[in-house]
Design a protein around this motif. Sequence first.
Motif, PDB file in Angstrom:
ATOM      1  N   SER A 185      49.677  16.785  71.577  1.00 18.57           N
ATOM      2  CA  SER A 185      48.745  15.954  72.343  1.00 18.57           C
ATOM      3  C   SER A 185      47.336  16.097  71.776  1.00 18.57           C
ATOM      4  CB  SER A 185      48.744  16.380  73.810  1.00 18.57           C
ATOM      5  OG  SER A 185      48.029  17.605  73.978  1.00 18.57           O
ATOM      6  N   LYS A 186      46.429  15.287  72.283  1.00 22.82           N
ATOM      7  CA  LYS A 186      45.024  15.473  71.968  1.00 22.82           C
ATOM      8  C   LYS A 186      44.532  16.758  72.636  1.00 22.82           C
ATOM      9  CE  LYS A 186      43.827  10.552  71.579  1.00 22.82           C
ATOM     10  NZ  LYS A 186      42.951   9.465  72.104  1.00 22.82           N
ATOM     11  N   ARG A 187      43.528  17.373  72.052  1.00 16.51           N
ATOM     12  CA  ARG A 187      42.943  18.539  72.697  1.00 16.51           C
ATOM     13  C   ARG A 187      42.028  18.078  73.832  1.00 16.51           C
ATOM     14  NH1 ARG A 187      37.969  21.106  69.093  1.00 16.51           N
ATOM     15  NH2 ARG A 187      36.692  19.226  69.007  1.00 16.51           N
ATOM     16  N   VAL A 188      41.960  18.879  74.888  1.00 12.98           N
ATOM     17  CA  VAL A 188      41.103  18.575  76.039  1.00 12.98           C
ATOM     18  C   VAL A 188      40.209  19.784  76.284  1.00 12.98           C
ATOM     19  CG1 VAL A 188      41.044  18.119  78.515  1.00 12.98           C
ATOM     20  CG2 VAL A 188      42.801  17.046  77.081  1.00 12.98           C
ATOM     21  N   ARG A 189      38.918  19.550  76.411  1.00 13.29           N
ATOM     22  CA  ARG A 189      37.981  20.644  76.660  1.00 13.29           C
ATOM     23  C   ARG A 189      37.940  20.960  78.155  1.00 13.29           C
ATOM     24  NH1 ARG A 189      31.892  20.282  74.379  1.00 13.29           N
ATOM     25  NH2 ARG A 189      31.786  18.627  75.930  1.00 13.29           N
ATOM     26  N   LEU A 190      38.204  22.234  78.483  1.00  9.52           N
ATOM     27  CA  LEU A 190      38.239  22.659  79.890  1.00  9.52           C
ATOM     28  C   LEU A 190      36.982  23.394  80.324  1.00  9.52           C
ATOM     29  CD1 LEU A 190      41.893  24.011  80.295  1.00  9.52           C
ATOM     30  CD2 LEU A 190      41.021  21.708  80.784  1.00  9.52           C
ATOM     31  N   SER A 191      36.299  24.035  79.387  1.00  7.50           N
ATOM     32  CA  SER A 191      35.156  24.857  79.788  1.00  7.50           C
ATOM     33  C   SER A 191      34.139  24.947  78.667  1.00  7.50           C
ATOM     34  CB  SER A 191      35.627  26.263  80.165  1.00  7.50           C
ATOM     35  OG  SER A 191      34.541  27.104  80.497  1.00  7.50           O
ATOM     36  N   VAL A 192      32.863  24.905  79.051  1.00  4.34           N
ATOM     37  CA  VAL A 192      31.746  25.150  78.135  1.00  4.34           C
ATOM     38  C   VAL A 192      30.851  26.211  78.769  1.00  4.34           C
ATOM     39  CG1 VAL A 192      31.802  22.775  77.280  1.00  4.34           C
ATOM     40  CG2 VAL A 192      30.252  23.385  79.154  1.00  4.34           C
ATOM     41  N   PRO A 193      30.093  26.964  77.974  1.00  4.68           N
ATOM     42  CA  PRO A 193      29.163  27.927  78.551  1.00  4.68           C
ATOM     43  C   PRO A 193      28.063  27.190  79.316  1.00  4.68           C
ATOM     44  CG  PRO A 193      29.578  28.392  76.232  1.00  4.68           C
ATOM     45  CD  PRO A 193      30.113  27.034  76.508  1.00  4.68           C
ATOM     46  N   GLU A 194      28.039  27.352  80.629  1.00  3.72           N
ATOM     47  CA  GLU A 194      27.068  26.626  81.444  1.00  3.72           C
ATOM     48  C   GLU A 194      26.234  27.522  82.353  1.00  3.72           C
ATOM     49  OE1 GLU A 194      29.076  24.282  84.655  1.00  3.72           O
ATOM     50  OE2 GLU A 194      30.902  24.930  83.598  1.00  3.72           O
ATOM     51  N   HIS A 195      26.813  28.632  82.815  1.00  4.40           N
ATOM     52  CA  HIS A 195      26.068  29.566  83.659  1.00  4.40           C
ATOM     53  C   HIS A 195      25.327  30.579  82.786  1.00  4.40           C
ATOM     54  CE1 HIS A 195      28.103  27.883  87.096  1.00  4.40           C
ATOM     55  NE2 HIS A 195      29.291  28.187  86.585  1.00  4.40           N
ATOM     56  N   GLU A 196      24.293  31.177  83.338  1.00  3.84           N
ATOM     57  CA  GLU A 196      23.491  32.121  82.566  1.00  3.84           C
ATOM     58  C   GLU A 196      24.332  33.297  82.067  1.00  3.84           C
ATOM     59  OE1 GLU A 196      20.368  31.978  81.331  1.00  3.84           O
ATOM     60  OE2 GLU A 196      20.575  29.897  82.004  1.00  3.84           O
ATOM     61  N   TRP A 197      25.293  33.756  82.873  1.00  2.00           N
ATOM     62  CA  TRP A 197      26.116  34.898  82.461  1.00  2.00           C
ATOM     63  C   TRP A 197      27.085  34.534  81.327  1.00  2.00           C
ATOM     64  CZ3 TRP A 197      31.375  34.205  83.188  1.00  2.00           C
ATOM     65  CH2 TRP A 197      31.772  33.234  84.123  1.00  2.00           C
ATOM     66  N   GLU A 198      27.197  33.234  81.010  1.00  2.33           N
ATOM     67  CA  GLU A 198      28.043  32.788  79.898  1.00  2.33           C
ATOM     68  C   GLU A 198      27.244  32.544  78.619  1.00  2.33           C
ATOM     69  OE1 GLU A 198      31.469  29.958  81.252  1.00  2.33           O
ATOM     70  OE2 GLU A 198      29.667  29.325  82.336  1.00  2.33           O
ATOM     71  N   LYS A 199      25.922  32.628  78.706  1.00  2.00           N
ATOM     72  CA  LYS A 199      25.101  32.168  77.599  1.00  2.00           C
ATOM     73  C   LYS A 199      24.317  33.249  76.870  1.00  2.00           C
ATOM     74  CE  LYS A 199      23.625  28.160  80.003  1.00  2.00           C
ATOM     75  NZ  LYS A 199      22.728  27.021  80.070  1.00  2.00           N
ATOM     76  N   SER A 200      24.594  34.513  77.162  1.00  2.00           N
ATOM     77  CA  SER A 200      23.903  35.583  76.455  1.00  2.00           C
ATOM     78  C   SER A 200      24.399  35.636  75.015  1.00  2.00           C
ATOM     79  CB  SER A 200      24.165  36.930  77.142  1.00  2.00           C
ATOM     80  OG  SER A 200      23.502  37.966  76.470  1.00  2.00           O
ATOM     81  N   GLY A 201      23.501  35.567  74.055  1.00  2.00           N
ATOM     82  CA  GLY A 201      23.928  35.586  72.661  1.00  2.00           C
ATOM     83  C   GLY A 201      23.024  34.800  71.745  1.00  2.00           C
ATOM     84  N   GLN A 202      21.801  34.540  72.183  1.00  2.00           N
ATOM     85  CA  GLN A 202      20.800  33.851  71.362  1.00  2.00           C
ATOM     86  C   GLN A 202      21.225  32.426  71.001  1.00  2.00           C
ATOM     87  OE1 GLN A 202      20.301  36.700  68.207  1.00  2.00           O
ATOM     88  NE2 GLN A 202      18.958  38.002  69.427  1.00  2.00           N
ATOM     89  N   LYS A 203      21.387  32.111  69.719  1.00  2.00           N
ATOM     90  CA  LYS A 203      21.597  30.719  69.309  1.00  2.00           C
ATOM     91  C   LYS A 203      23.016  30.215  69.568  1.00  2.00           C
ATOM     92  CE  LYS A 203      18.051  30.785  65.714  1.00  2.00           C
ATOM     93  NZ  LYS A 203      17.778  30.569  64.268  1.00  2.00           N
ATOM     94  N   VAL A 204      24.002  31.118  69.668  1.00  2.00           N
ATOM     95  CA  VAL A 204      25.391  30.710  69.867  1.00  2.00           C
ATOM     96  C   VAL A 204      25.852  31.134  71.256  1.00  2.00           C
ATOM     97  CG1 VAL A 204      27.759  30.922  69.040  1.00  2.00           C
ATOM     98  CG2 VAL A 204      25.864  30.959  67.408  1.00  2.00           C
ATOM     99  N   THR A 205      26.364  30.190  72.034  1.00  2.00           N
ATOM    100  CA  THR A 205      26.904  30.517  73.352  1.00  2.00           C
ATOM    101  C   THR A 205      28.428  30.479  73.276  1.00  2.00           C
ATOM    102  OG1 THR A 205      26.703  28.207  74.039  1.00  2.00           O
ATOM    103  CG2 THR A 205      24.902  29.696  74.618  1.00  2.00           C
ATOM    104  N   VAL A 206      29.075  31.295  74.116  1.00  2.00           N
ATOM    105  CA  VAL A 206      30.489  31.575  73.880  1.00  2.00           C
ATOM    106  C   VAL A 206      31.351  31.486  75.128  1.00  2.00           C
ATOM    107  CG1 VAL A 206      32.128  33.337  73.109  1.00  2.00           C
ATOM    108  CG2 VAL A 206      29.934  33.078  71.923  1.00  2.00           C
TER     109      VAL A 206
END
Length: 335
Positions: A185-206
Motif C-alpha cells: 500500500s501507500k505509506r501513511v504518516r501517523l505522527s510528527v513531532p508536535e509537542h515540546e517534549w517531542e522536539k528536543s534536539g536542535q535542528k532535527v526533531t524526532v
Amino acid sequence: MKTMFISLLLLATVAGTQAQDSTFTNPLLTSGADPYSYFKDGWYYYTHTTANSIVLWKTRSLADLKSAQHVTIYKPTENNAWSKDIWAPQVQFLRGKWYAYFAATGGKNVQHRMYVLENPSPDPMTGSWTFKGQVTDATNKWAIDGDIFEYKKELYMIWSGWEGDADKQQDIYIAQMKNPWTISSKRVRLSVPEHEWEKSGQKVTVNEGPQALMHGKKLMIVYSASGCWTDHYALGLLRFSGKGSLLDSARWTKHPEPIFQTSVANRVWSPGHNSFFKSPNGKEDWILYHANSQPGWGCGGKRSPRMQKFSWTADGMPVFGEPVAEGVELQKPAN
C-alpha cells in the motif's frame, strides 16, 4: 551443635541462592541500544544494534541475558547499499518462517533504508539466512526502525521516515504488507513531532522506534520522541480507535504527554527505543528498553538494555511508571 550449625548454614546458603535466582537487576548488559525480543516455543530471541552485523541471543529468560547463547546470524559484504550502520535489528517469526529486519546504509545516513533476511529453519540460531532485499513503499524514502505486526490477519509495517529527502524531521509511517518482505500500500504518516517534549534536539526533531502494542482488542503504537543525543529522549503513544482502516490517520490519537521518560531521582536518562514481551507464563507484561546511566551520554555505546514489568489502567492505557534504578532487585518474569 556443630552439625546443626553446618546444616543451618547450608539452608541459609540454599535460600540465598534461590532468592538470587528469582531476582535480577538492571541493566541486563553493559551496553546494547535498541533492544528487541521475540518469544517462541519457550525461548526468547533477543537483538540489539551492533552497527556492523546482526547478533542473535537465545535464552529462557531475558533476565539471564548475560549468560545467554549468542551467534552472529548476518554480516554483510562490503561496498553495498546495506553494508554499514546496521540499526535496530528485529528477528520475528511470521507466516511460518523467521525474518530479520534491519536498517542499513552504504556509509551515509541519508542512504538509510529497511532490509530483510529470511530463514526457514525452526530455530533461527541455525539454518541459512537469505537476503530478501529492501522493504520499501513506492516513495523509497529514508527509513529506519521497522516493526511488523499482524492485525485482523493482515500484516502491517510501521517505521520512522522522512517526508522528503532532507534530515529535518523523523515521522512515524504505516503501510500494509502482502507478505513479510513486500509493502503493498501507500505509506501513511501517523505522527510528527508536535509537542515540546517531542522536539528536543536542535535542528532535527524526532519520532522513531515505533512498536505495536496490543491489549485485548485495543491497538497502540509506542514510539520514541526527541533526539537520542539529548537527555529528553522519551516514549509517546498513539491509540487506534478500533474502527475503520489502520491506514486512515484520522483513526489514530496521540497521547498529549510522554508515557515514559528520564528519572533524575533514579539516575536513569533517555529511556527509549523499546519493545514489549510477555512473561513465560503469559500473564505479565514487560517493557524492554535502553537508557543511559549518566546525563549527556547521548546516542553512544554506553546505552544499556533494561526491562521492567508494567500494568494497565481500566481504560486500557499502559502504566510504565518510572525507569527503575540500577541495582534494584526485581522479580524475574513469572514462569
